[in-house]
Design a protein around this motif. Structure first.
Motif, PDB file in Angstrom:
ATOM      1  N   THR A   5     -10.332  -2.771  -8.832  1.00 16.28           N
ATOM      2  CA  THR A   5     -11.019  -2.581  -7.562  1.00 16.28           C
ATOM      3  C   THR A   5     -11.581  -1.166  -7.469  1.00 16.28           C
ATOM      4  O   THR A   5     -11.179  -0.294  -8.239  1.00 16.28           O
ATOM      5  CB  THR A   5     -10.044  -2.861  -6.389  1.00 16.28           C
ATOM      6  OG1 THR A   5     -10.724  -2.678  -5.155  1.00 16.28           O
ATOM      7  CG2 THR A   5      -8.820  -1.972  -6.436  1.00 16.28           C
ATOM      8  N   THR A   7     -11.281   0.321  -4.551  1.00 17.03           N
ATOM      9  CA  THR A   7     -10.557   0.804  -3.383  1.00 17.03           C
ATOM     10  C   THR A   7      -9.230   1.427  -3.801  1.00 17.03           C
ATOM     11  O   THR A   7      -8.409   0.767  -4.431  1.00 17.03           O
ATOM     12  CB  THR A   7     -10.285  -0.354  -2.403  1.00 17.03           C
ATOM     13  OG1 THR A   7     -11.520  -0.982  -2.079  1.00 17.03           O
ATOM     14  CG2 THR A   7      -9.601   0.150  -1.146  1.00 17.03           C
ATOM     15  N   SER A  29     -12.500   3.491 -10.513  1.00 18.18           N
ATOM     16  CA  SER A  29     -11.830   2.191 -10.579  1.00 18.18           C
ATOM     17  C   SER A  29     -10.324   2.362 -10.503  1.00 18.18           C
ATOM     18  O   SER A  29      -9.758   3.356 -10.968  1.00 18.18           O
ATOM     19  CB  SER A  29     -12.189   1.473 -11.884  1.00 18.18           C
ATOM     20  OG  SER A  29     -13.555   1.174 -11.941  1.00 18.18           O
TER      21      SER A  29
END
Length: 69
Positions: A5, A7, A29
């Protein structure tokens, strides 16, 4: 398979990946050790990146922590 992700999450479960891993979908990442999936080997068609041994060790430790091992 672990989900990658863009995030950032808790450092205990979201391992940051260097650009050297070959992943280009995000500026930064993270691999999420809490979102694991088993998939059939035949579904693996192409390599999207490769973790550095240091990142792989951190991911393994994060999975162990998450599973309480």
């Amino acid at each position: 398979m672990a989900v990658v992700t863009g995030t950032e999450g808790p450092a205990q479960t979201h391992i940051s990946l260097d650009r050297e891993s070959g992943l280009t979908g995000y500026d930064v990442s993270f691999v999420n050790a809490t979102d694991l999936h088993s998939i059939d080997k035949s579904r693996l068609r192409r390599r999207r990146g490769r973790l550095h041994p240091r990142e792989l060790m951190r991911l393994e430790e994060a999975v162990r922590t998450y599973l309480g091992l």
